[in-house]
Design a protein around this motif. Structure first.
Motif, PDB file in Angstrom:
ATOM      1  N   TYR A 128       0.838  -1.208   0.000  1.00  9.05           N
ATOM      2  CA  TYR A 128       0.000   0.000   0.000  1.00  9.05           C
ATOM      3  C   TYR A 128       0.872   1.258   0.000  1.00  9.05           C
ATOM      4  CZ  TYR A 128      -4.149   2.825   0.876  1.00  9.05           C
ATOM      5  OH  TYR A 128      -5.171   3.737   0.761  1.00  9.05           O
ATOM      6  N   ALA A 129       1.999   1.192   0.695  1.00 11.73           N
ATOM      7  CA  ALA A 129       2.932   2.328   0.691  1.00 11.73           C
ATOM      8  C   ALA A 129       3.470   2.574  -0.705  1.00 11.73           C
ATOM      9  CB  ALA A 129       4.079   2.063   1.664  1.00 11.73           C
ATOM     10  N   ALA A 130       3.754   1.497  -1.453  1.00 12.29           N
ATOM     11  CA  ALA A 130       4.224   1.633  -2.834  1.00 12.29           C
ATOM     12  C   ALA A 130       3.126   2.216  -3.716  1.00 12.29           C
ATOM     13  CB  ALA A 130       4.675   0.272  -3.363  1.00 12.29           C
ATOM     14  N   TYR A 131       1.907   1.782  -3.487  1.00  9.95           N
ATOM     15  CA  TYR A 131       0.765   2.277  -4.266  1.00  9.95           C
ATOM     16  C   TYR A 131       0.615   3.781  -4.105  1.00  9.95           C
ATOM     17  CZ  TYR A 131      -4.166   2.957  -5.555  1.00  9.95           C
ATOM     18  OH  TYR A 131      -5.335   3.419  -6.105  1.00  9.95           O
ATOM     19  N   LEU A 132       0.672   4.247  -2.867  1.00  7.95           N
ATOM     20  CA  LEU A 132       0.537   5.685  -2.617  1.00  7.95           C
ATOM     21  C   LEU A 132       1.787   6.440  -3.059  1.00  7.95           C
ATOM     22  CD1 LEU A 132      -1.109   5.799   0.940  1.00  7.95           C
ATOM     23  CD2 LEU A 132      -2.239   5.982  -1.285  1.00  7.95           C
ATOM     24  N   GLY A 133       2.935   5.905  -2.729  1.00 15.23           N
ATOM     25  CA  GLY A 133       4.189   6.609  -2.992  1.00 15.23           C
ATOM     26  C   GLY A 133       4.478   6.815  -4.466  1.00 15.23           C
ATOM     27  N   ALA A 134       4.062   5.861  -5.297  1.00 12.14           N
ATOM     28  CA  ALA A 134       4.323   5.948  -6.736  1.00 12.14           C
ATOM     29  C   ALA A 134       3.149   6.554  -7.499  1.00 12.14           C
ATOM     30  CB  ALA A 134       4.638   4.564  -7.296  1.00 12.14           C
ATOM     31  N   ASP A 135       2.106   6.978  -6.778  1.00 17.50           N
ATOM     32  CA  ASP A 135       0.890   7.494  -7.423  1.00 17.50           C
ATOM     33  C   ASP A 135       0.359   6.474  -8.427  1.00 17.50           C
ATOM     34  OD1 ASP A 135       0.347  10.169  -6.336  1.00 17.50           O
ATOM     35  OD2 ASP A 135       2.297  10.691  -7.178  1.00 17.50           O
ATOM     36  N   ALA A 136       0.258   5.239  -7.971  1.00 22.87           N
ATOM     37  CA  ALA A 136      -0.191   4.160  -8.846  1.00 22.87           C
ATOM     38  C   ALA A 136      -1.694   4.227  -9.095  1.00 22.87           C
ATOM     39  CB  ALA A 136       0.170   2.806  -8.250  1.00 22.87           C
ATOM     40  N   ALA A 137      -2.095   3.777 -10.262  1.00 19.16           N
ATOM     41  CA  ALA A 137      -3.513   3.620 -10.565  1.00 19.16           C
ATOM     42  C   ALA A 137      -3.938   2.181 -10.275  1.00 19.16           C
ATOM     43  CB  ALA A 137      -3.792   3.958 -12.024  1.00 19.16           C
ATOM     44  N   LEU A 138      -2.977   1.272 -10.379  1.00 21.83           N
ATOM     45  CA  LEU A 138      -3.241  -0.140 -10.115  1.00 21.83           C
ATOM     46  C   LEU A 138      -1.943  -0.857  -9.793  1.00 21.83           C
ATOM     47  CD1 LEU A 138      -4.946  -2.846 -10.336  1.00 21.83           C
ATOM     48  CD2 LEU A 138      -4.252  -2.879 -12.738  1.00 21.83           C
ATOM     49  N   ILE A 139      -1.994  -1.673  -8.754  1.00 21.44           N
ATOM     50  CA  ILE A 139      -0.933  -2.661  -8.527  1.00 21.44           C
ATOM     51  C   ILE A 139      -1.639  -4.001  -8.372  1.00 21.44           C
ATOM     52  CG2 ILE A 139       0.910  -3.494  -7.037  1.00 21.44           C
ATOM     53  CD1 ILE A 139       1.477  -0.691  -6.160  1.00 21.44           C
TER      54      ILE A 139
END
Length: 402
Positions: free
Chosen positions: A198-209
């Motif tokens: 979840y930290a990677a999702y937020l940190g990278a401004d991801a649309a989908l992981i």
């Protein structure tokens, strides 16, 4: 913007997410060097050779192979690099043209030493726009198409919604681990895995992981074996390192070209080309085309500066599509005057020459009447319309005669 598996995993690793070790390569020689390096590091001749394309289901098309020794590794690498890989998610599906594999990932065998003791889960994070919350979708049916799982056994697909004010809480991560039936060390490792993911999702401004499969191995470790990673393109200005990962060879060539011209273009499968200024008007135009019995061949927003040069480039891109039977130009003259757009259409038509498909032009706004007169008196095979209904009627009539 979509990333390759190896690129997505490199981002996950920065956030401490356990990943399947691997090295990317784009030649057989480089791949064999990476294989030898990996075999030495892991003290094992086993390796997984994975095609790197922006599509799922690679294994179904022969794009993922297990090598048990160096000879098998070279054979798989040679066969996969350069192949036209067809998967259910490549253009046209398994019957389509597929995508050429220009890069592969040489990865460790994460299932060793006890394959039978391993379990696979599905875990993904994305935004639920209806609820305006991020959601962690998870299932014990990992390694399978989640769409098929949701359709056939919906009770096995769980959703954990994250409160946007509180963020991910301990009970959220524990809920995921509970739903996956974990206990003991595996339970603790899954909660840590979810926190870091979840930290990677937020940190990278991801649309989908999407991690499918998420592996639970014999040592109760939780590992990202695969990775589908999509980043919000609007946030790339904050992530220059990620922006540099863009692989335009995996994107539609016409769409990439359009971006270079400052045009917003998306290829579709219909028979009526669209040229519009403004996304909202473009959607309305596509609706009009469908109501008139046609299907949009593209989404094309030329923006607020629809001058002759830009109109000509847009024309040329639309005309490359052999399925196009008519072109509808629908421009609202606010920032740009309609007479300038009309002149741009006329100039572009003359420059291209010998346009065989009928063109319908609807211009409304500043100097709209002047623009209509210019189109009508141009002597070209261009028909003008005043209202959206007029445009729909003309489209319907030209399609009947096409």
């Amino acid at each position: 913007m979509n990333l390759h598996e190896y690129q997505g995993k490199s981002i996950l690793a920065k956030y401490g997410v356990p990943i399947q070790k691997g090295y990317a390569a784009d030649t057989v020689e480089e791949a064999m060097t990476k294989y030898d390096q990996l075999a030495k590091e892991e003290d094992s001749p086993f390796a997984v050779i994975k095609a790197q394309i922006h599509a799922g289901g690679r294994g179904k098309g022969g794009g993922v192979k297990l090598a048990k020794n160096r000879a098998e590794a070279k054979e798989h690498i040679t066969n996969i690099l350069g192949m036209q890989l067809k998967t259910p998610q490549t253009p046209g599906g398994m019957e389509g043209a597929g995508k050429q594999v220009n890069k592969i990932l040489v990865a460790e065998d994460a299932y060793a030493p006890d394959f039978d003791a391993c379990k696979e889960y599905y875990v993904s994070i994305l935004l639920d726009r209806a609820r305006q919350q991020n959601v962690i979708i998870h299932s014990v049916k990992g390694g399978m198409d989640i769409e098929a799982v949701a359709e056939e056994t919906p009770e096995l697909v769980h959703k954990t919604y994250i409160d946007p004010e509180l963020g991910l809480q301990g009970f959220d991560a524990r809920e995921v681990a509970f739903n996956l039936g974990l206990s003991g060390l595996a339970f603790k490792n899954m909660t840590k895995f979810i926190y870091k993911l979840y930290a990677a999702y937020l940190g990278a401004d991801a649309a989908l992981i999407e991690i499918n499969p998420t592996l639970h191995n014999a040592d109760d470790e939780i590992i990202a074996v695969d990775c589908k990673f999509s980043v919000d393109a609007n946030a790339l200005y904050r992530h220059k390192d990620i922006a540099e990962m863009r692989d335009t060879t995996e994107e539609d060539a016409t769409e990439v070209e359009a971006q270079g011209y400052g045009l917003n273009f998306v290829n579709l499968d219909g028979n009526v080309g669209c040229m519009v200024n403004g996304a909202g008007l473009a959607m309305a135009t596509m609706d009009i085309i469908k109501l008139s019995g046609g299907e949009p061949a593209n989404f094309l927003d030329v923006g607020g500066t629809a001058d002759a040069e830009r109109v000509e480039k847009a024309f040329r891109m639309i005309l490359r599509d052999d399925k196009v039977e008519a072109i509808l130009i629908n421009i609202f003259g606010g920032i740009v005057r309609c007479d300038r757009v009309a002149q741009g259409v006329i100039d572009a038509y003359k420059n291209i020459g010998d346009i065989k498909v009928p063109i319908i032009v609807r211009l409304q706004g500043t100097n709209a009447e002047m623009a209509k007169e210019m189109i009508d008196n141009s002597g070209l095979n261009v028909r003008s319309a005043v209202t959206l209904q007029d445009a729909a009627d003309v489209v319907k009539s030209v399609l009947k005669t096409a």
